[in-house]
Design a protein around this motif. Structure first.
Motif, PDB file in Angstrom:
ATOM      1  N   TYR A   1      67.652  55.392  84.551  1.00  0.00           N
ATOM      2  CA  TYR A   1      67.484  55.951  83.114  1.00  0.00           C
ATOM      3  C   TYR A   1      66.076  56.576  82.973  1.00  0.00           C
ATOM      4  O   TYR A   1      65.233  56.252  83.436  1.00  0.00           O
ATOM      5  N   LEU A   2      66.292  57.772  81.911  1.00  0.00           N
ATOM      6  CA  LEU A   2      65.131  58.380  81.497  1.00  0.00           C
ATOM      7  C   LEU A   2      65.482  58.310  80.082  1.00  0.00           C
ATOM      8  O   LEU A   2      66.303  58.592  79.336  1.00  0.00           O
ATOM      9  N   PHE A   3      64.362  57.782  79.022  1.00  0.00           N
ATOM     10  CA  PHE A   3      64.128  57.762  77.520  1.00  0.00           C
ATOM     11  C   PHE A   3      63.240  58.420  77.198  1.00  0.00           C
ATOM     12  O   PHE A   3      62.184  58.456  77.653  1.00  0.00           O
ATOM     13  N   PRO A  21      66.074  51.296  87.810  1.00  0.00           N
ATOM     14  CA  PRO A  21      64.553  51.839  87.296  1.00  0.00           C
ATOM     15  C   PRO A  21      64.707  52.828  86.266  1.00  0.00           C
ATOM     16  O   PRO A  21      65.901  53.182  85.851  1.00  0.00           O
ATOM     17  N   TYR A  22      63.702  52.937  85.504  1.00  0.00           N
ATOM     18  CA  TYR A  22      63.644  53.920  84.377  1.00  0.00           C
ATOM     19  C   TYR A  22      62.399  54.544  84.215  1.00  0.00           C
ATOM     20  O   TYR A  22      61.340  54.142  84.773  1.00  0.00           O
ATOM     21  N   GLY A  23      62.273  55.708  83.595  1.00  0.00           N
ATOM     22  CA  GLY A  23      61.232  56.587  83.210  1.00  0.00           C
ATOM     23  C   GLY A  23      61.093  56.725  81.655  1.00  0.00           C
ATOM     24  O   GLY A  23      62.335  56.750  81.039  1.00  0.00           O
ATOM     25  N   LEU A  24      59.936  56.604  81.099  1.00  0.00           N
ATOM     26  CA  LEU A  24      59.831  56.686  79.621  1.00  0.00           C
ATOM     27  C   LEU A  24      58.908  57.819  79.268  1.00  0.00           C
ATOM     28  O   LEU A  24      57.796  58.068  79.778  1.00  0.00           O
ATOM     29  N   PRO A  67      59.895  50.211  85.554  1.00  0.00           N
ATOM     30  CA  PRO A  67      59.323  51.529  85.366  1.00  0.00           C
ATOM     31  C   PRO A  67      59.063  52.074  86.873  1.00  0.00           C
ATOM     32  O   PRO A  67      58.660  51.570  87.743  1.00  0.00           O
ATOM     33  N   ILE A  68      59.305  53.376  86.792  1.00  0.00           N
ATOM     34  CA  ILE A  68      59.011  54.134  88.211  1.00  0.00           C
ATOM     35  C   ILE A  68      57.755  55.041  88.002  1.00  0.00           C
ATOM     36  O   ILE A  68      57.132  55.332  89.028  1.00  0.00           O
ATOM     37  N   ALA A  69      57.160  54.898  87.023  1.00  0.00           N
ATOM     38  CA  ALA A  69      55.739  55.499  86.908  1.00  0.00           C
ATOM     39  C   ALA A  69      55.340  55.178  85.299  1.00  0.00           C
ATOM     40  O   ALA A  69      55.822  54.723  84.603  1.00  0.00           O
ATOM     41  N   PRO A  70      53.951  55.237  85.277  1.00  0.00           N
ATOM     42  CA  PRO A  70      53.325  55.220  83.822  1.00  0.00           C
ATOM     43  C   PRO A  70      53.936  55.924  82.695  1.00  0.00           C
ATOM     44  O   PRO A  70      54.469  57.233  82.985  1.00  0.00           O
ATOM     45  N   THR A  71      54.260  55.506  81.666  1.00  0.00           N
ATOM     46  CA  THR A  71      54.940  56.311  80.548  1.00  0.00           C
ATOM     47  C   THR A  71      54.068  57.831  80.241  1.00  0.00           C
ATOM     48  O   THR A  71      52.975  57.841  80.348  1.00  0.00           O
ATOM     49  N   LEU A  72      55.034  58.729  80.242  1.00  0.00           N
ATOM     50  CA  LEU A  72      54.196  60.083  79.815  1.00  0.00           C
ATOM     51  C   LEU A  72      54.096  60.396  78.331  1.00  0.00           C
ATOM     52  O   LEU A  72      55.300  60.210  77.831  1.00  0.00           O
TER      53      LEU A  72
END
Length: 170
Positions: A64-66, A98-101, A127-132
């Motif tokens: 997911y990408l939110f 996995p997700y990205g925010l 989470p795949i990376a810190p929130t952008l």
């Protein structure tokens, strides 16, 4: 959809365009990396406005990408409603995915990020990376209400978030 095909669900809400641009850049990044890996046919990208997402959409996705704006130091109402209306219907069924925010904000964005991260933690997403957080520096009423244009730096970071998720799934 083939059994080896991976699905990324991109959920977005935007009033002035910034979060929508983040979602588009993330989608572009996912599509680009799949093409570079010669696995475009193995990736299914579904992009939906927050108010159109049902539990079935979440259950059918592998990642997911939110993408949402921060409004008044919280997630936008439509994005919060997406999480509220789907939360219990999929609880304990998304574990480990996995997700990205990606958050657009006029000045800060950390409160909305924390809010969404807590919800994703409850769903036991990874989470795949810190929130952008894309700060668009809107501080006056006129600037806050005006259509936004994200920076090239934020566009590239959102592209990287999408490509990272796609690469992990493929």
């Amino acid at each position: 959809m083939t059994s080896t095909q991976k699905t990324i669900l991109i959920v977005w809400h935007s009033r002035t365009g910034a979060a929508r641009q983040l979602a588009q850049a993330a989608e572009d990044g996912a599509r680009r990396i799949a093409a570079e890996l010669h696995t475009l046919e193995a990736l299914r990208l579904i992009v939906k406005k927050a108010d159109a997402v049902a539990p079935e959409d979440l259950l059918a996705a592998d990642g997911y990408l939110f993408c949402a704006p921060e409004n008044l130091a919280a997630l936008s109402g439509a994005m919060k409603e997406f999480f509220d209306s789907n939360y219990y219907a999929v609880l304990d069924q998304l574990n480990g995915r996995p997700y990205g925010l990606l958050i657009s904000a006029g000045s800060d964005g950390t409160a909305a990020a924390r809010q969404a991260e807590r919800i994703c933690t409850g769903w036991r997403l990874v989470p795949i990376a810190p929130t952008l957080i894309a700060n668009v520096a809107a501080q006056t009423t006129e600037a806050i209400l005006a259509p936004k244009q994200i920076s090239n730096e934020h566009r590239k970071a959102a592209d990287t978030m999408g490509s990272t998720l796609a690469a992990l799934l493929l």
